[in-house]
Design an enzyme around this catalytic site. Structure first.
Site, PDB file in Angstrom:
ATOM      1  N   ASP A 285       0.880  -1.165   0.000  1.00  0.00           N
ATOM      2  CA  ASP A 285       0.000   0.000   0.000  1.00  0.00           C
ATOM      3  C   ASP A 285       0.927   1.227   0.000  1.00  0.00           C
ATOM      4  OD1 ASP A 285      -2.067   1.818   0.073  1.00  0.00           O
ATOM      5  OD2 ASP A 285      -3.139   0.829   1.705  1.00  0.00           O
TER       6      ASP A 285
HETATM    7  C1  BGC Z   1      -4.986   3.366  -0.013  1.00  0.00           C
HETATM    8  C2  BGC Z   1      -5.015   2.348  -1.134  1.00  0.00           C
HETATM    9  C3  BGC Z   1      -4.819   3.039  -2.457  1.00  0.00           C
HETATM   10  C4  BGC Z   1      -3.523   3.832  -2.432  1.00  0.00           C
HETATM   11  C5  BGC Z   1      -3.233   4.549  -3.730  1.00  0.00           C
HETATM   12  C6  BGC Z   1      -3.775   4.263  -0.094  1.00  0.00           C
HETATM   13  O1  BGC Z   1      -3.932   5.324   0.789  1.00  0.00           O
HETATM   14  O2  BGC Z   1      -5.002   2.690   1.217  1.00  0.00           O
HETATM   15  O3  BGC Z   1      -6.234   1.645  -1.116  1.00  0.00           O
HETATM   16  O4  BGC Z   1      -4.816   2.116  -3.509  1.00  0.00           O
HETATM   17  O5  BGC Z   1      -3.613   4.793  -1.395  1.00  0.00           O
HETATM   18  O6  BGC Z   1      -4.120   5.584  -3.962  1.00  0.00           O
END
Ligand code: BGC
Length: 732
Positions: A285
């Site tokens: 993530d």
């Molecule tokens: C989120 C993810 C997301 C990523 C990219 C993170 O803050 O938890 O679900 O895919 O950001 O935007």
């Protein structure tokens, strides 16, 4: 698409956007300026008759160490600004070898964060609304639409959706989830991701694992036993991965039993790669990497969105032998074999206009299938337009639009990005206008609902009062309680006191409490309804569509009935902890396997509305249950539409394991959504996968089918299973 788009009355905003999107698509973009891929040039690995693994190995044999490192982390800064399409993440390609850049965008309920670049994407209903359809075909269409638009907008990786089950009804990201049951989540998400990847863009399942609340999301430590974790949270991931062959798994921010998810060998290697045979790659993530060597050795394959740990530090670790070259090659192999297998090298996205009409059509169908009718006293619904002289529409900006959830899943409202990352975004689909269109001869009046006295005055003067209420939720925070915010409970009570024909329409991220449940005639759960939500809600209210959604999550009567009175990190005195502090804290999931309806059953608590529940404008009966043991347990029965209207019933099969399994609750093991004409009956046969009947054995790290007598229960919700029988299984 099952319905013609010709002559659809799309809102003006959408029409304008259709034109804008055509114009935007013809503008030059970084992607169209990309170097040729191996699709255009003849490399040894361009031979499509070779397996994706063989093709990946041919590329790796030509790669330098620097090129390998390039593929295992994202970049930000000038290089990304110049070449990225402005999605969530960008990994440069290797032009010399015809390997394209990875252009990643969030895509859980549509392509996110595109409006700021003047482009349009369809805002679908929330993932939870989709799950409420219990309709595998609907799930496939949902995913396929996302894949199509991801592709049309030039991206080749879609970051969505999540297999985290709803353990915590106050979690701010529940609208991104698909429910509380691992089999429902796994099956529905599996179909959705299959739909996405069939469009030749790489799908993603996130956030692995046990990432079930937002409070303290960077520092929280989810504590849960191995058996419980395997039979609930991990099972949802396992099923979805198996059903979809998804190309990427995103590991989560949280720690799990003391270890950061993105450097947990049990999660990444033992379970995912070894036990489940996963062949794609694991990315972090955003900002969830915490180390170089432990993460690489645990099984992490790519750091996003930067190379803080997997850039130069990983290169040095490989050079010094701390991370074997074979592990780096495995990371690169997983990335490349996925690109070949899914088709992003052979058939790269070619930017073209998003078709907003197709998107709107899919969004409307999904919402129609996912709205749940929770109450229908005196058969008040469907409304008879001819019999109504006056309709009061009250609250929740229903004159303007419908609510959506915030954070990285936010699809921009038609035309622009509003309100920032956690901003409140209303999609331009007006329930008020849609209701007016259904009842052209009635006087339809709107009241904002901000002054209960004014709202109840309007309600008293109207034949029927439809109160729209909302609960805004967002990534990055949880809701402190399940009560509707902004005194909306009081608004409903006041309106209900003024008009005995009061209908409540909920636009919520997940379950809410309803102190007024006995005072109103009808309740619809519309979730976050998407770009055609107003129209879908009106079609249900007036009976053009017969509701068929069922709750994918239990609605409790009060927080006191949940495993935890408050979200860990939100207890009194802990208010500052979630965001500001870096002191880790435990999130104790001692309820273990007893998630959602299993908790309510085992603890003998009555929910407000049970898991699997949802009414129709017709009625169904169940008969002739048979359960035959065999290699796979087979359950068959007959469902009959006993009413005067066509409708669809979600017939559900649950099983209680033999006592020795130690699980004092039933499990959902299969279901089928059955369309039935008035008076029609249909036989239903469900083959039960033995995995879904098994328990996880922590000593052998495998699954056991416990020998003994299994109770099979069949019906229209977890709270109503009129058919039951017992069947012996020999185990194994
Ligand atoms: C989120 C993810 C997301 C990523 C990219 C993170 O803050 O938890 O679900 O895919 O950001 O935007």
């Amino acid at each position: 698409m099952d319905r013609s788009l010709v002559g659809k009355d799309l809102p003006t905003a959408l029409r304008i956007l259709a034109v804008l999107t055509l114009l935007a698509a013809s503008a030059p973009s970084p992607a169209s300026a990309q170097s040729p891929t191996s699709a255009q040039t003849n490399y040894p690995w361009s031979d499509r008759t070779l397996s994706p693994d063989a093709r990946a190995d041919l590329v790796i044999a030509q790669m330098t160490l620097d090129e390998k490192i390039t593929l295992v982390h994202g970049v930000e800064g000038p290089l990304a600004q110049q070449n990225s399409l402005g999605g969530a993440g960008y990994v440069p390609g290797i032009p010399r070898l015809g390997i394209p850049a990875l252009q990643m965008t969030d895509g859980r309920s549509g392509v996110a964060n595109i409006g700021s670049r003047g482009r349009y994407a369809t805002a679908l209903p929330s993932s939870l609304a989709n799950a409420a359809s219990w309709d595998l075909e609907s799930a496939y269409q949902y995913g396929a639409l996302i894949g199509t638009e991801v592709r049309d907008l030039g991206f080749n990786v879609s970051l969505g959706g999540t297999a985290n089950i709803i353990r915590e009804p106050r979690n701010g990201r529940n609208f991104e989830c698909l429910g509380e049951d691992p089999i429902l989540v796994g099956k529905m998400l599996g179909r959705e991701l299959k739909g996405t990847q069939d469009q030749q863009v790489i799908g993603n399942i996130n956030r692995y694992a046990v990432n079930d609340q937002e409070t303290g999301r960077f520092i929280g430590n989810s504590v849960i036993g191995k058996r419980a974790m395997q039979e609930t949270d991990l099972l949802a991931f396992q099923i979805a991965i198996k059903e979809s062959n998804v190309g990427t798994v995103m590991c989560a921010y949280n720690r799990l039993n003391g270890v950061y998810a993105c450097q947990d060998p049990y999660l990444l290697s033992d379970a995912l790669k070894k036990a489940w045979g996963y062949r794609g790659w694991v990315m972090t993530d955003w900002g969830a990497a915490h180390s170089t060597v432990p993460s690489a050795l645990a099984g992490l394959d790519q750091e996003m969105p930067t190379g803080r740990f997997f850039g130069d530090p990983l290169k040095a670790a490989v050079a010094s032998g701390q991370v074997p070259m074979a592990r780096l090659d495995d990371m690169v192999h997983r990335i490349l074999r996925t690109e070949f297998a899914v088709g992003v090298i052979d058939n790269p996205p070619d930017q073209r206009p998003v078709n907003p009409f197709t998107g709107a059509d899919v969004a409307e169908r999904v919402e129609e299938r996912g709205i749940v009718l929770l109450k229908n006293g005196h058969s008040q619904l469907p409304l008879d337009a001819a019999a109504l002289r006056s309709i009061a529409v009250i609250g929740a900006h229903a004159d303007m639009g419908v609510l959506s959830g915030a954070g990285s899943d936010q699809v921009d409202a038609a035309g622009a990005r509003v309100g920032g990352w956690q901003g409140v975004v209303w999609q331009p689909s007006s329930p008020f206008k849609a209701i007016q269109a259904k009842a052209p001869h009635a006087g339809v009046a709107y009241d904002a609902g901000t002054d209960p006295a004014a709202a109840s005055k309007l309600a008293a003067a109207s034949d029927v009062a439809i109160v729209f209420v909302q609960q805004h939720t967002s990534e990055g925070s949880d809701v402190a309680s399940l009560s509707l915010p902004d005194d909306q409970d009081q608004l409903i009570s006041r309106v209900a006191a003024a008009n005995p024909h009061t209908i409540v329409v909920l636009e919520t991220g997940g379950p809410v409490t309803m102190p007024w449940v006995d005072d109103v005639n009808a309740i619809l759960e519309a979730w976050y309804p998407g770009i055609r939500g107003g129209e879908a809600i009106a079609s249900i209210l007036f009976g053009d569509v017969n509701p068929s959604g069922k709750l994918p999550v239990t609605f409790p009567k009060s927080e006191a009935d949940l495993p935890r009175l408050r979200i860990p990190g939100m207890e009194p005195g802990a208010a500052a902890r979630p965001k500001a502090s870096s002191v880790p804290f435990d999130i104790d999931y001692s309820e273990g396997m007893k998630v959602g309806y299993r908790w309510f059953e085992a603890e003998h608590k009555q929910p407000l509305f049970p898991f699997g529940f949802g009414l129709s404008y017709t009625t169904f009966s169940y008969s002739d249950l048979r359960a035959s043991p065999g290699k796979d347990l087979t359950v068959s029965f007959i469902v009959t539409n006993t009413g005067a209207r066509a409708g669809a019933e979600v017939a559900q099969a649950y099983v209680v394991l033999p006592q020795t399994a130690g699980e004092p609750f039933k499990r959902l093991v299969a279901w089928q959504k059955v369309d039935l004409a008035a008076g029609e009956n249909k036989p239903v046969t469900l083959m039960i996968d033995p995995h879904y009947l098994s328990i996880f054995n922590v000593d052998t790290n495998g699954w056991d089918l416990v020998p003994g007598e299994y109770q099979v229960l069949v019906g229209g919700s977890s709270g109503s299973t009129p058919l039951t029988t017992r069947v012996p299984l020999s185990g194994g």
